[in-house]
Enzyme design. Structure first.
Site, mmCIF file in Angstrom:
data_model
loop_
_atom_site.group_PDB
_atom_site.id
_atom_site.type_symbol
_atom_site.label_atom_id
_atom_site.label_comp_id
_atom_site.label_asym_id
_atom_site.label_seq_id
_atom_site.Cartn_x
_atom_site.Cartn_y
_atom_site.Cartn_z
ATOM 1 C CE1 TYR A 136 -4.313 -2.172 4.670
ATOM 2 C CE2 TYR A 136 -3.290 -0.040 4.238
ATOM 3 C CZ TYR A 136 -3.882 -1.201 3.775
ATOM 4 O OH TYR A 136 -4.028 -1.406 2.423
ATOM 5 C CB SER A 169 -0.884 0.016 1.243
ATOM 6 O OG SER A 169 -1.578 1.250 1.337
#
Ligand code: NAP
Length: 256
Positions: free
Chosen positions: A161, A148
């Site tokens: 995350y 990401s």
């Protein structure tokens, strides 16, 4: 580029293949000739629907929780027992939990960090451990990890995350160096916002326009845009991409 026929005879395991980016990756690999395993956690009906839409082949939909080490081991053994090999592993399954430091109890914070790291980082590491010996026995393979933009830009209120994806980038690069002598090439693909269930609340919430405006394209990526890059990274002839982390974020965050 469709890579038609490029993956004939190739077995590809895609985690989180039931929805979103994983589904698009499954469809692209199958269209390019691969036999694909659609791994899912809870949404069996969605996984079977994906399977039903693929070109004829020995494709499978298999349930497993990648955060459970025993289920990972069983999943890999099941694929090898039924299809004989795993040539490409796409670590795509992931979760995106919100836990602002202020406003999250200590107990919730512990739980969310544990779930996120176990799903997004330790799960892929365990899959690698179980899959790589089969790749070595077959003479090589490809691993593509979906990470990401948040690993680089920071992921406010989703700190676990961001950390999990930074860890997955690092895992990819360490493995690229460790496994190249075995003919196994490892890369990461790092999207920004993508139109999936995971991003739905942000893209369709009150700040949706501002979120889209992070990119000069004024939109989020489609799952298929990410899938095309994932498939390319696994393509024969792309071996020298090993160790690369490819940004697919519509110039919403430019690393230097
Ligand atoms: P999504 O639509 O929420 O789909 C998540 C997929 O992961 C589903 O197939 C789900 O299975 C599976 N999954 C979740 N937890 C699992 C577990 N413990 N074990 C096995 N499977 C599990 O997500 P997405 O947007 O397609 O995201 C795919 C990847 O791209 C993720 O790694 C995510 O972090 C990354 N990414 C997404 C975006 C974005 O904006 N969407 C941006 C950057 C990176 P079920 O269907 O059975 O629940």
């Amino acid at each position: 580029m469709t890579f038609e026929g490029t993956f004939d005879g190739t077995v590809v395991l895609v985690t989180g293949g039931s929805r979103g980016i994983g589904r698009a990756v499954v469809e692209r690999f199958a269209a390019a000739g691969a036999t694909v395993v659609v791994q899912y956690r809870t949404q069996g009906a969605a996984a079977k629907e994906v399977l039903a839409g693929l070109p004829a082949g020995d494709h499978l939909a298999l349930q497993a929780d990648v955060a459970d080490p025993d289920q990972v081991r069983t999943l890999v053994q099941d694929v090898v027992d039924r299809l004989g090999r795993i040539d490409v592993l796409v670590n795509n399954a992931g979760i995106y939990e919100r836990h602002p430091v202020l406003g999250t109890s200590y107990a919730e914070w512990q739980e969310s960090w544990r779930r996120t790291i176990e799903t997004n980082l330790v799960g892929p590491a365990n899959l690698v451990h179980e899959v790589v010996p089969h790749m070595v026995a077959a003479g090589g393979g490809r691993i593509v990890n979906v990470t990401s933009r948040g690993a680089f830009r920071g992921e406010p209120e989703h700190t676990a995350y961001g950390a999990s994806k930074a860890g997955l980038n690092s895992l990819s690069q360490s493995l690229a160096r460790e496994l190249a002598p075995h003919g196994i090439y490892v890369t990461a693909v790092a999207p920004g916002f993508v139109e999936t269930d995971m991003a739905n609340d942000y893209l369709n919430g009150p700040d949706g326009e501002a979120v889209r405006a992070q990119s000069p394209l004024l939109r989020a990526a489609t799952p298929d845009e990410i899938a095309r890059v994932v498939v390319f990274m696994a393509t024969p002839g792309a071996e020298s991409t090993t160790g690369a982390i490819v940004d697919v974020n519509g110039a919403s965050y430019l690393r230097t």
